[in-house]
Design a protein around this motif. Sequence first.
Motif, mmCIF file in Angstrom:
data_model
loop_
_atom_site.group_PDB
_atom_site.id
_atom_site.type_symbol
_atom_site.label_atom_id
_atom_site.label_comp_id
_atom_site.label_asym_id
_atom_site.label_seq_id
_atom_site.Cartn_x
_atom_site.Cartn_y
_atom_site.Cartn_z
ATOM 1 N N TYR A 40 10.903 2.083 -6.955
ATOM 2 C CA TYR A 40 9.574 2.559 -7.323
ATOM 3 C C TYR A 40 9.276 3.997 -6.758
ATOM 4 O O TYR A 40 9.909 4.370 -5.636
ATOM 5 N N LYS A 41 8.704 4.732 -7.398
ATOM 6 C CA LYS A 41 8.198 5.992 -6.682
ATOM 7 C C LYS A 41 6.950 5.584 -5.707
ATOM 8 O O LYS A 41 6.099 5.062 -6.178
ATOM 9 N N ASP A 42 7.140 6.499 -4.650
ATOM 10 C CA ASP A 42 6.003 6.415 -3.807
ATOM 11 C C ASP A 42 5.852 7.631 -3.066
ATOM 12 O O ASP A 42 6.848 8.335 -2.708
ATOM 13 N N SER A 43 4.611 7.954 -2.646
ATOM 14 C CA SER A 43 4.525 9.320 -1.727
ATOM 15 C C SER A 43 4.346 8.875 -0.468
ATOM 16 O O SER A 43 4.199 10.086 0.320
ATOM 17 N N LYS A 44 4.692 8.064 -0.087
ATOM 18 C CA LYS A 44 4.352 7.724 1.464
ATOM 19 C C LYS A 44 5.751 7.285 2.111
ATOM 20 O O LYS A 44 5.902 7.542 3.208
ATOM 21 N N GLY A 45 6.688 6.910 1.348
ATOM 22 C CA GLY A 45 7.679 6.273 1.979
ATOM 23 C C GLY A 45 7.626 4.797 2.361
ATOM 24 O O GLY A 45 6.557 4.533 2.932
ATOM 25 N N MET A 46 8.851 4.037 2.633
ATOM 26 C CA MET A 46 8.558 2.816 3.083
ATOM 27 C C MET A 46 8.344 2.553 4.708
ATOM 28 O O MET A 46 9.023 3.358 5.275
ATOM 29 N N VAL A 47 7.652 1.919 5.162
ATOM 30 C CA VAL A 47 7.353 1.570 6.111
ATOM 31 C C VAL A 47 7.389 -0.072 6.637
ATOM 32 O O VAL A 47 7.706 -0.807 5.683
ATOM 33 N N VAL A 48 7.738 -0.051 8.074
ATOM 34 C CA VAL A 48 7.831 -1.601 8.628
ATOM 35 C C VAL A 48 6.889 -1.787 9.675
ATOM 36 O O VAL A 48 6.298 -0.579 10.218
ATOM 37 N N HIS A 49 6.452 -2.796 9.905
ATOM 38 C CA HIS A 49 5.235 -2.983 10.881
ATOM 39 C C HIS A 49 6.057 -3.625 12.050
ATOM 40 O O HIS A 49 5.956 -4.947 12.318
ATOM 41 N N ASP A 50 6.714 -2.998 12.905
ATOM 42 C CA ASP A 50 7.630 -3.565 13.973
ATOM 43 C C ASP A 50 7.599 -2.968 15.386
ATOM 44 O O ASP A 50 8.563 -2.887 16.053
ATOM 45 N N VAL A 51 6.583 -1.733 15.434
ATOM 46 C CA VAL A 51 6.526 -1.010 16.821
ATOM 47 C C VAL A 51 5.131 -1.150 17.052
ATOM 48 O O VAL A 51 4.314 -0.906 16.616
ATOM 49 N N CYS A 52 5.187 -1.145 18.548
ATOM 50 C CA CYS A 52 3.880 -1.505 19.293
ATOM 51 C C CYS A 52 3.373 0.146 19.302
ATOM 52 O O CYS A 52 4.005 1.055 18.898
ATOM 53 N N ALA A 53 2.031 0.261 19.640
ATOM 54 C CA ALA A 53 1.180 1.672 19.343
ATOM 55 C C ALA A 53 1.949 2.504 20.344
ATOM 56 O O ALA A 53 1.995 3.814 20.244
#
Length: 77
Positions: A40-53
């Motif tokens: 699918y098209k998206d304007s933000k790109g794929m992200v993962v939630h696996d990194v601390c701040a």
Amino acid sequence: MQCMFCFEDFDKLTREHVIPDRILKIFPEQDITIDNEKEYKDSKGMVVHDVCANCNGVLLRALDDYGNPKRRHNYNP
């Protein structure tokens, strides 16, 4: 949840782009995300939630800051 860079445990992890956001900005036409089930098209790109701040804001920012001039020099027309 464990940060994939420092391996510390956190209640909440931050979003990290699989393809750096600044690369997506250099190539805006490449806004396709593919996962196991769909494309699918998206304007933000794929992200993962696996990194601390801290790792996202310090370690990975330092890597981005190091690489950005090289990306701009090599990929901007």
